[in-house]
Design a protein around this motif. Structure first.
Motif, PDB file in Angstrom:
ATOM      1  N   HIS A   3      49.805 -25.564   2.219  1.00 32.56           N
ATOM      2  CA  HIS A   3      49.102 -24.380   1.743  1.00 32.56           C
ATOM      3  C   HIS A   3      49.145 -24.392   0.221  1.00 32.56           C
ATOM      4  N   GLY A  35      45.970 -18.329  -1.425  1.00 37.97           N
ATOM      5  CA  GLY A  35      45.508 -19.687  -1.670  1.00 37.97           C
ATOM      6  C   GLY A  35      44.708 -19.772  -2.963  1.00 37.97           C
ATOM      7  N   ARG A  37      41.667 -20.827  -3.564  1.00 41.25           N
ATOM      8  CA  ARG A  37      40.262 -20.373  -3.579  1.00 41.25           C
ATOM      9  C   ARG A  37      40.176 -18.857  -3.726  1.00 41.25           C
ATOM     10  N   THR A 175      34.491 -13.916   0.203  1.00 41.57           N
ATOM     11  CA  THR A 175      35.485 -14.041   1.271  1.00 41.57           C
ATOM     12  C   THR A 175      36.069 -15.439   1.203  1.00 41.57           C
ATOM     13  N   SER A 176      37.378 -15.547   1.318  1.00 45.56           N
ATOM     14  CA  SER A 176      38.006 -16.864   1.404  1.00 45.56           C
ATOM     15  C   SER A 176      38.460 -17.059   2.844  1.00 45.56           C
ATOM     16  N   TRP A 177      37.618 -17.775   3.624  1.00 46.53           N
ATOM     17  CA  TRP A 177      37.922 -17.965   5.049  1.00 46.53           C
ATOM     18  C   TRP A 177      39.112 -18.884   5.227  1.00 46.53           C
ATOM     19  N   ARG A 178      39.359 -19.745   4.231  1.00 48.28           N
ATOM     20  CA  ARG A 178      40.448 -20.715   4.389  1.00 48.28           C
ATOM     21  C   ARG A 178      41.794 -20.155   3.956  1.00 48.28           C
ATOM     22  N   ASN A 179      41.771 -18.950   3.415  1.00 48.40           N
ATOM     23  CA  ASN A 179      43.062 -18.344   3.068  1.00 48.40           C
ATOM     24  C   ASN A 179      43.839 -18.050   4.355  1.00 48.40           C
ATOM     25  N   VAL A 180      45.147 -17.945   4.240  1.00 52.58           N
ATOM     26  CA  VAL A 180      45.987 -17.639   5.411  1.00 52.58           C
ATOM     27  C   VAL A 180      46.646 -16.269   5.206  1.00 52.58           C
ATOM     28  N   PRO A 182      42.469 -15.181   6.409  1.00 46.29           N
ATOM     29  CA  PRO A 182      41.258 -15.023   5.601  1.00 46.29           C
ATOM     30  C   PRO A 182      41.281 -13.683   4.844  1.00 46.29           C
TER      31      PRO A 182
END
Ligand SMILES: C[S@@+](CC[C@H](N)C(=O)[O-])C[C@H]1O[C@@H](n2cnc3c(N)ncnc32)[C@H](O)[C@@H]1O
Length: 192
Positions: A3, A35, A37, A175-180, A182
């Protein structure tokens, strides 16, 4: 793949994040540091405004702080308010030139002083604070910024953490879909 928050912040920072999360989940309000992004999405909003100072609320391990600096915000323009002593020390060490205050992000006096602020960028888990505290924080801070000032907040829900209302506008910046998990970036401004 590691991550981004782990890769950039180091294992010690991540361990402290996990420990603090276990002890005070409401104050941390996230399962991992933001993250890269998501941090870039937030910093890009601040990048587009004037040359005043930037107030960062709840920098934690510094993902968003790093993105601000990478976007060309000079460290001496950044003031970071962090409640946790160890995170505050870490930020001061990692980012020389930034003013770090161990204190309460809800204290509006952080925006006082001779040098004006243009923006507030917040990693505070606003939804975890009761009643109208989120709204009071955003409106109170925007009242102390110049007309073009903005308040940038990330949040994990589909809706903004504080809804638009008379005098307060909000737009979705991305929106950051790849964040944990999102996450969405919301930008608040005064509309009247
Ligand atoms: C969700 S973490 C975000 C950390 C970092 N900004 C990121 O995006 O990875 C929330 C951070 O806000 C800090 N925090 C929570 N309540 C606070 C308060 N009232 N004043 C200052 N910092 C606070 C926590 O200690 C933690 O570092």
């Amino acid at each position: 793949m590691k991550h981004a928050g782990i890769k950039n912040g180091g294992m010690k920072d991540w361990l402290h994040f996990a420990t603090r999360l276990a002890r005070n989940p409401r104050a941390v309000g996230a399962i991992a540091p933001s993250g890269a992004r998501l941090a870039r999405l937030m910093a890009a909003e601040v990048d587009s405004i004037g040359h005043g100072r930037v107030l960062e609320l709840g920098p934690g391990t510094g993902s968003i702080t790093r993105a601000l600096v990478a976007h060309g915000i000079a460290p001496d323009r950044i003031v970071a308010i962090e409640a946790d002593a160890r995170f505050a020390r870490t930020i001061a060490k990692k980012f020389p030139g930034i003013t770090v205050i161990q204190g309460d992000a809800f204290d509006l006096k952080h925006l006082e002083g001779d040098e004006p602020f243009d923006a507030v960028i917040s990693g505070i888990p606003l939804r975890n604070f009761p009643g109208e505290r989120g709204q009071q924080l955003i409106e109170g801070m925007l009242d102390r910024l110049p007309g073009h000032g903005l308040f940038v907040q990330f949040s994990y829900g589909l809706r903004p953490p504080v809804e638009r209302r008379n005098g307060l506008g909000v737009r979705l910046a991305g929106t950051s879909w790849r964040n944990v998990p999102p996450a969405r970036v919301w930008v608040y401004r005064k509309t009247a």
